[in-house]
Design an enzyme around this catalytic site. Sequence first.
Site, PDB file in Angstrom:
ATOM      1  CG  ASP A 139       5.612   3.549   1.838  1.00 49.49           C
ATOM      2  OD1 ASP A 139       5.666   4.227   2.887  1.00 49.49           O
ATOM      3  OD2 ASP A 139       4.573   3.399   1.172  1.00 49.49           O
TER       4      ASP A 139
ATOM      5  CE  LYS B 209      -0.657   5.515   8.077  1.00 51.84           C
ATOM      6  NZ  LYS B 209      -0.294   5.107   6.709  1.00 51.84           N
TER       7      LYS B 209
ATOM      8  CG  PHE C  22      -1.810   1.257   1.226  1.00 48.26           C
ATOM      9  CD1 PHE C  22      -2.953   1.308   0.433  1.00 48.26           C
ATOM     10  CD2 PHE C  22      -1.476   2.375   1.975  1.00 48.26           C
ATOM     11  CE1 PHE C  22      -3.746   2.448   0.402  1.00 48.26           C
ATOM     12  CE2 PHE C  22      -2.268   3.524   1.949  1.00 48.26           C
ATOM     13  CZ  PHE C  22      -3.412   3.558   1.160  1.00 48.26           C
TER      14      PHE C  22
HETATM   15  C1  PLP Z   1      -0.623   5.366   5.315  1.00 50.65           C
HETATM   16  C2  PLP Z   1       0.361   4.936   4.300  1.00 50.65           C
HETATM   17  C3  PLP Z   1       0.545   5.657   3.112  1.00 50.65           C
HETATM   18  C4  PLP Z   1      -0.320   6.845   2.736  1.00 50.65           C
HETATM   19  O1  PLP Z   1      -0.183   7.898   3.622  1.00 50.65           O
HETATM   20  P1  PLP Z   1      -1.204   9.146   3.548  1.00 50.65           P
HETATM   21  O2  PLP Z   1      -0.681  10.087   4.582  1.00 50.65           O
HETATM   22  O3  PLP Z   1      -2.552   8.594   3.863  1.00 50.65           O
HETATM   23  O4  PLP Z   1      -1.137   9.680   2.175  1.00 50.65           O
HETATM   24  C5  PLP Z   1       1.548   5.255   2.259  1.00 50.65           C
HETATM   25  N1  PLP Z   1       2.314   4.201   2.538  1.00 50.65           N
HETATM   26  C6  PLP Z   1       2.165   3.480   3.666  1.00 50.65           C
HETATM   27  C7  PLP Z   1       3.069   2.329   3.929  1.00 50.65           C
HETATM   28  C8  PLP Z   1       1.172   3.811   4.575  1.00 50.65           C
HETATM   29  O5  PLP Z   1       1.004   3.081   5.684  1.00 50.65           O
END
Ligand code: PLP
Length: 396
Positions: free
Chosen positions: A229, A258, A141
């Site tokens: 990521d 986050k 994701f």
């Molecule tokens: C939450 C998340 C995102 C997206 O972050 P947003 O602040 O909602 O755009 C991208 N990558 C990972 C691994 C995430 O957990």
Amino acid sequence: MEKKKNTIEQFNEHVMGSYGRYDLVLEKGEGRTAEDENGRQYIDFGSGIGTNSLGYCNEKWVEAVCAQAHSIQHTSNYYYTKVQAVFAKKLCEAAGYDKMFFGNSGAEANECAIKIARKYSFDKYGKDAERNIIVTLKNSFHGRTMGTLSATGQDVFHNYFFPFLPGFVNAKANDIADLKRVLDENKGRVCAVMFEFIQGEGGVIALEHEFVNAIFEECAKDDILTIADEVQTGVGRTGTLLTSEQYGVKPDITTLAKGLAGGVPIGVCLATEKCSGVLTPGTHGSTFGGNPLACAGGNAVLDTLLAEGFTDSIVQKGNFFRQKLNELPQVDHVSGLGLMIGVSLKEGDPHDVAKKCLENGLLILTAKEKLRFLPPLNISYEEIDKGLEILAGVLG
Ligand SMILES: *Cc1c(COP(=O)(O)O)cnc(C)c1O
């Protein structure tokens, strides 16, 4: 009850229905406890979605953000502010990266990473080489923008919004042969491999060390950038500032968001010297990127996190949390690292469990078919105990 109905009705009348929500109106919070508009309290094992890393209204954090609001809340990126410079230095030095870019969310941080990867290859190999493919993993994701949705390796997300961005190819996570196959089939066309060390939304599933090593070995062979990521796994969540430290690797690019500013919107893209000069004036930007309130919040988070013994306490609390979970007879398997915890149950719907926990004063998250816990990093042992008692009661 009347009050609650009013807020929810008013909200739904005017806000688009893009989320599934619980019937809960939160009004305030203190420490690891949230309070609804009727004064009912909830222990928070979700911290937003891992964003309120220091809990609600942490004193140092409130002080930093308020002081910043009193001096300068925002300026465009035509100018400099000190709070940005202080934050960037602190983060780059602690994380071991050369430079960073400021955005406002995880998706934005990943968009930046995607653009750097493509321009890195464009600059070096030329337009005609078409080295623009980014390999991402199945069940990953990466966000909700068109670019990061296209990067996300889950078919359920690839609907309605056609056409998605070309140039993303998926390999199976933890399958070295499949990774090699995908790289081989796209030989000379791949500019980056992008992955989460622990797939968060995908169900708190960790990559195996051998697989991560294979990513780095294969990428090194052909000047392919590695993009971690760490939007969910970063900023102490798993017991180290970056999860890459525990895997013993150094990605060319790491994205964070986050929990980085303790609940104010922020997203950053960190780059090593190899690719920290790729973005030149005019090639990328963000109006709110580097917002001083976010940077002030971020400084408070980093100061706490980098203080002696703090990350060790995350590891210890994570171990305690896991041990307690494993004692519950209804728990089948506990996954994740540090205070990023996934739980598969022997039976029962995780969403029902989450709903019942809420009704009993505990906020938890789910991810795919698992319960997911991302408690504030400064949660106490007593609060872990208290929350898990509620969970145990719900599980019967
Ligand atoms: C939450 C998340 C995102 C997206 O972050 P947003 O602040 O909602 O755009 C991208 N990558 C990972 C691994 C995430 O957990």
